[in-house]
Design a protein around this motif. Structure first.
Motif, PDB file in Angstrom:
ATOM      1  N   ASP A 128     -12.098  39.887 -37.099  1.00 19.56           N
ATOM      2  CA  ASP A 128     -11.023  39.838 -36.628  1.00 19.56           C
ATOM      3  C   ASP A 128     -10.125  38.660 -35.976  1.00 19.56           C
ATOM      4  OD1 ASP A 128     -12.195  42.599 -35.977  1.00 19.56           O
ATOM      5  OD2 ASP A 128     -13.757  42.303 -34.064  1.00 19.56           O
ATOM      6  N   ALA A 129     -10.409  37.790 -36.164  1.00 19.07           N
ATOM      7  CA  ALA A 129      -9.837  36.381 -34.841  1.00 19.07           C
ATOM      8  C   ALA A 129      -8.770  35.778 -35.821  1.00 19.07           C
ATOM      9  CB  ALA A 129     -11.347  35.058 -35.074  1.00 19.07           C
ATOM     10  N   VAL A 130      -9.397  35.869 -36.895  1.00 21.95           N
ATOM     11  CA  VAL A 130      -8.299  35.009 -38.978  1.00 21.95           C
ATOM     12  C   VAL A 130      -7.546  35.958 -39.186  1.00 21.95           C
ATOM     13  CG1 VAL A 130      -9.995  33.280 -38.537  1.00 21.95           C
ATOM     14  CG2 VAL A 130      -9.350  35.187 -40.286  1.00 21.95           C
ATOM     15  N   GLY A 131      -7.733  37.395 -39.593  1.00 25.49           N
ATOM     16  CA  GLY A 131      -7.410  38.696 -40.290  1.00 25.49           C
ATOM     17  C   GLY A 131      -5.965  38.244 -40.058  1.00 25.49           C
ATOM     18  N   PRO A 132      -4.969  38.156 -39.485  1.00 27.75           N
ATOM     19  CA  PRO A 132      -3.637  38.061 -39.319  1.00 27.75           C
ATOM     20  C   PRO A 132      -2.876  37.070 -39.590  1.00 27.75           C
ATOM     21  CG  PRO A 132      -4.612  38.727 -36.873  1.00 27.75           C
ATOM     22  CD  PRO A 132      -5.548  38.508 -37.765  1.00 27.75           C
ATOM     23  N   HIS A 133      -3.441  35.585 -40.046  1.00 26.21           N
ATOM     24  CA  HIS A 133      -3.383  34.421 -40.458  1.00 26.21           C
ATOM     25  C   HIS A 133      -3.757  34.616 -42.032  1.00 26.21           C
ATOM     26  CE1 HIS A 133      -2.107  34.131 -36.497  1.00 26.21           C
ATOM     27  NE2 HIS A 133      -3.299  34.125 -36.285  1.00 26.21           N
ATOM     28  N   VAL A 134      -4.641  35.100 -42.731  1.00 28.66           N
ATOM     29  CA  VAL A 134      -5.333  34.821 -43.671  1.00 28.66           C
ATOM     30  C   VAL A 134      -4.945  35.626 -44.783  1.00 28.66           C
ATOM     31  CG1 VAL A 134      -6.419  33.446 -42.993  1.00 28.66           C
ATOM     32  CG2 VAL A 134      -7.608  35.559 -43.951  1.00 28.66           C
ATOM     33  N   ALA A 135      -4.958  35.515 -46.241  1.00 30.84           N
ATOM     34  CA  ALA A 135      -3.913  36.631 -47.425  1.00 30.84           C
ATOM     35  C   ALA A 135      -5.133  37.225 -47.536  1.00 30.84           C
ATOM     36  CB  ALA A 135      -3.327  35.503 -48.320  1.00 30.84           C
ATOM     37  N   ALA A 136      -6.596  35.902 -48.075  1.00 26.00           N
ATOM     38  CA  ALA A 136      -7.499  36.949 -48.893  1.00 26.00           C
ATOM     39  C   ALA A 136      -8.373  36.703 -48.194  1.00 26.00           C
ATOM     40  CB  ALA A 136      -7.612  35.953 -50.014  1.00 26.00           C
ATOM     41  N   LEU A 137     -10.525  36.706 -48.193  1.00 33.08           N
ATOM     42  CA  LEU A 137     -11.439  36.508 -48.224  1.00 33.08           C
ATOM     43  C   LEU A 137     -12.254  36.029 -49.035  1.00 33.08           C
ATOM     44  CD1 LEU A 137     -12.221  37.051 -45.092  1.00 33.08           C
ATOM     45  CD2 LEU A 137     -13.066  39.071 -45.800  1.00 33.08           C
ATOM     46  N   LYS A 138     -12.680  34.978 -49.351  1.00 29.30           N
ATOM     47  CA  LYS A 138     -13.891  34.367 -50.375  1.00 29.30           C
ATOM     48  C   LYS A 138     -15.020  34.463 -49.503  1.00 29.30           C
ATOM     49  CE  LYS A 138     -14.209  30.019 -51.802  1.00 29.30           C
ATOM     50  NZ  LYS A 138     -15.613  30.178 -51.742  1.00 29.30           N
TER      51      LYS A 138
ATOM     52  N   VAL B 217      -9.724  27.688 -48.093  1.00 34.92           N
ATOM     53  CA  VAL B 217      -9.962  26.761 -46.673  1.00 34.92           C
ATOM     54  C   VAL B 217     -11.306  27.573 -45.974  1.00 34.92           C
ATOM     55  CG1 VAL B 217      -9.803  25.392 -43.723  1.00 34.92           C
ATOM     56  CG2 VAL B 217      -7.777  26.072 -45.634  1.00 34.92           C
ATOM     57  N   GLY B 218     -12.618  26.452 -45.439  1.00 34.19           N
ATOM     58  CA  GLY B 218     -13.863  27.273 -45.354  1.00 34.19           C
ATOM     59  C   GLY B 218     -13.962  26.193 -44.025  1.00 34.19           C
ATOM     60  N   SER B 219     -14.166  25.747 -44.180  1.00 35.73           N
ATOM     61  CA  SER B 219     -15.405  24.720 -42.691  1.00 35.73           C
ATOM     62  C   SER B 219     -14.223  24.614 -41.993  1.00 35.73           C
ATOM     63  CB  SER B 219     -16.226  23.960 -42.926  1.00 35.73           C
ATOM     64  OG  SER B 219     -15.817  23.235 -43.975  1.00 35.73           O
ATOM     65  N   GLY B 220     -12.537  23.511 -41.745  1.00 35.08           N
ATOM     66  CA  GLY B 220     -11.683  23.701 -41.435  1.00 35.08           C
ATOM     67  C   GLY B 220     -11.314  25.003 -40.644  1.00 35.08           C
ATOM     68  N   ILE B 221     -11.804  26.550 -40.845  1.00 35.24           N
ATOM     69  CA  ILE B 221     -11.000  27.803 -40.206  1.00 35.24           C
ATOM     70  C   ILE B 221     -12.353  28.170 -39.253  1.00 35.24           C
ATOM     71  CG2 ILE B 221     -10.236  30.004 -40.201  1.00 35.24           C
ATOM     72  CD1 ILE B 221      -8.524  29.452 -41.915  1.00 35.24           C
ATOM     73  N   HIS B 222     -13.465  28.363 -40.496  1.00 37.96           N
ATOM     74  CA  HIS B 222     -14.679  29.037 -39.566  1.00 37.96           C
ATOM     75  C   HIS B 222     -15.646  27.950 -38.812  1.00 37.96           C
ATOM     76  CE1 HIS B 222     -17.591  27.506 -42.044  1.00 37.96           C
ATOM     77  NE2 HIS B 222     -17.158  27.663 -43.243  1.00 37.96           N
ATOM     78  N   ARG B 223     -15.387  26.831 -39.084  1.00 34.86           N
ATOM     79  CA  ARG B 223     -16.378  26.206 -37.851  1.00 34.86           C
ATOM     80  C   ARG B 223     -15.521  25.324 -36.711  1.00 34.86           C
ATOM     81  NH1 ARG B 223     -19.580  22.492 -41.783  1.00 34.86           N
ATOM     82  NH2 ARG B 223     -21.207  24.244 -42.347  1.00 34.86           N
ATOM     83  N   ALA B 224     -14.043  25.597 -36.816  1.00 37.61           N
ATOM     84  CA  ALA B 224     -13.145  24.941 -35.784  1.00 37.61           C
ATOM     85  C   ALA B 224     -13.862  25.886 -34.422  1.00 37.61           C
ATOM     86  CB  ALA B 224     -11.763  25.510 -35.891  1.00 37.61           C
ATOM     87  N   ASP B 225     -13.705  25.034 -33.070  1.00 40.25           N
ATOM     88  CA  ASP B 225     -13.737  25.901 -31.518  1.00 40.25           C
ATOM     89  C   ASP B 225     -13.058  27.030 -31.712  1.00 40.25           C
ATOM     90  OD1 ASP B 225     -14.933  23.583 -31.161  1.00 40.25           O
ATOM     91  OD2 ASP B 225     -13.901  22.346 -30.034  1.00 40.25           O
ATOM     92  N   ASP B 226     -11.258  27.409 -31.950  1.00 39.63           N
ATOM     93  CA  ASP B 226     -10.963  28.584 -32.520  1.00 39.63           C
ATOM     94  C   ASP B 226     -10.383  28.611 -34.055  1.00 39.63           C
ATOM     95  OD1 ASP B 226      -8.803  30.317 -31.714  1.00 39.63           O
ATOM     96  OD2 ASP B 226      -7.291  29.029 -30.267  1.00 39.63           O
ATOM     97  N   PRO B 227     -10.811  29.313 -34.055  1.00 37.20           N
ATOM     98  CA  PRO B 227     -10.571  30.072 -35.496  1.00 37.20           C
ATOM     99  C   PRO B 227      -9.609  30.339 -35.377  1.00 37.20           C
ATOM    100  CG  PRO B 227     -12.532  30.532 -35.108  1.00 37.20           C
ATOM    101  CD  PRO B 227     -12.242  29.741 -33.635  1.00 37.20           C
ATOM    102  N   ALA B 228      -8.752  31.147 -34.660  1.00 37.22           N
ATOM    103  CA  ALA B 228      -7.669  31.504 -34.653  1.00 37.22           C
ATOM    104  C   ALA B 228      -6.755  30.518 -34.828  1.00 37.22           C
ATOM    105  CB  ALA B 228      -7.231  32.780 -34.007  1.00 37.22           C
ATOM    106  N   SER B 229      -6.484  29.778 -34.139  1.00 37.46           N
ATOM    107  CA  SER B 229      -5.601  28.796 -33.814  1.00 37.46           C
ATOM    108  C   SER B 229      -5.081  28.123 -35.518  1.00 37.46           C
ATOM    109  CB  SER B 229      -5.621  27.746 -32.559  1.00 37.46           C
ATOM    110  OG  SER B 229      -5.515  28.293 -31.974  1.00 37.46           O
ATOM    111  N   ALA B 230      -6.443  27.568 -35.783  1.00 40.77           N
ATOM    112  CA  ALA B 230      -7.040  26.557 -36.641  1.00 40.77           C
ATOM    113  C   ALA B 230      -5.916  27.929 -38.282  1.00 40.77           C
ATOM    114  CB  ALA B 230      -8.210  26.832 -37.130  1.00 40.77           C
ATOM    115  N   ALA B 231      -6.459  28.959 -37.940  1.00 39.58           N
ATOM    116  CA  ALA B 231      -5.920  29.362 -39.297  1.00 39.58           C
ATOM    117  C   ALA B 231      -4.487  30.059 -39.342  1.00 39.58           C
ATOM    118  CB  ALA B 231      -6.773  31.635 -39.320  1.00 39.58           C
TER     119      ALA B 231
END
Ligand code: S5P
Length: 265
Positions: free
Chosen positions: A49-59, A235-249
């Motif tokens: 929900d948070a990062v879908g618009p900003h990423v092309a694939a999901l690992k 990118v893993g923790s750089g996004i999913h452990r960020a305080d705001d995953p959407a902005s990080a993505a």
């Protein structure tokens, strides 16, 4: 539209899935594959929900989800498809061809939902045929990413091994591309020279905060990785452990996309 951004990679690509990825990346202006390393289904749904618009694939690492059920996973994959994401199961297969084919079934059944999987070529090239047979068994097509390099400290994938993986993988239509080490741009440039213009190189070990990560992980800069020949930053923790995953993505998307434009112009 994708062709104008991807230059020679698009022009040389013979893979349906690689073209699909390049199109999704161009639509979203993002060369980011999110390593969705969360261990609950709720955590995974929140991430899409948070990062879908900003990423092309999901690992995914399907076997690290504590409350995994086939029904929830089917919903998760359908949410990923709705969010226009390729699904990439990072299973790192390594067995002989026929066992790898069987492992595409089993309880998790990645043959039914994964567009991409990772494999080590340590057991020989038949592993790629085994994985491809797994997809054909359910009437689907998919792509294999071979580990040519790794990002972790002290790994045993030495330059000679990398060369052999690339030499065998380049010629195989079932090979979508290679995993390269995103933390070392100079090694990545050498890998790109060996891989040539057609196949994908996807790179973990990338973070906007470069340096050492947990337990031997190493991180390099996203822009440098793309300029050195990476086509997708994992990118893993750089996004999913960020305080705001959407902005990080979004920040990783911009860094990777701008680097692609810089590389191709
Ligand atoms: O060499 C590798 C290959 C892979 S696929 N190094 C890696 O780190 N990976 C994967 O990338 C790893 O399994 C993890 O899911 C992700 C990196 O996550 P991060 O949190 O370190 O960005």
């Amino acid at each position: 539209m994708a062709s104008e951004f991807w230059g020679e990679r698009w022009a040389n690509s013979t893979s349906e899935i690689a073209k699909k990825y390049m199109e999704v990346a161009a639509r979203k202006k993002s060369l980011v594959c999110l390593a969705a390393d969360r261990n609950t289904m709720a955590g995974l749904f929140d991430l899409i929900d948070a990062v879908g618009p900003h990423v092309a694939a999901l690992k995914t690492h399907v076997d690290l989800v504590d409350d995994w059920t086939p029904e929830n996973w089917a919903k998760f994959c359908s949410a990923a498809n709705d969010a226009d994401l390729l699904i990439f199961e990072d299973r790192k297969f390594a067995d002989i061809g026929k066992i790898s084919r069987s492992q595409m079934a089993g309880i998790y059944e990645p043959r039914k939902w994964a567009d991409l999987v990772t494999a080590h070529l340590i057991s020989g090239p038949d592993i790629v045929d085994g994985l491809q047979a797994g997809w054909s068994d359910v009437g689907r097509v998919g792509g294999v990413l071979l580990l040519a390099q790794m990002s972790s400290r002290g790994n045993l994938l030495n330059p000679d091994y990398t060369d052999q993986v690339v030499a065998k993988g380049r010629e195989h239509s079932g090979v979508f591309g290679f995993i390269g080490n995103g933390s070392r741009p100079e090694e990545l440039s050498e890998l790109r020279a060996k891989v040539g213009k057609e196949k994908m190189i996807w790179t973990p070990g990338v973070n906007l905060a470069v340096g050492d990560g947990e337990m031997g992980q190493r991180y390099g800069d996203p822009r440098e990785a793309v300029l050195a020949g990476s086509d997708c930053i994992i990118v893993g923790s750089g996004i999913h452990r960020a305080d705001d995953p959407a902005s990080a993505a979004k920040a990783y998307a911009e860094a990777s996309w701008n680097a692609l434009i810089e590389r191709e112009s």
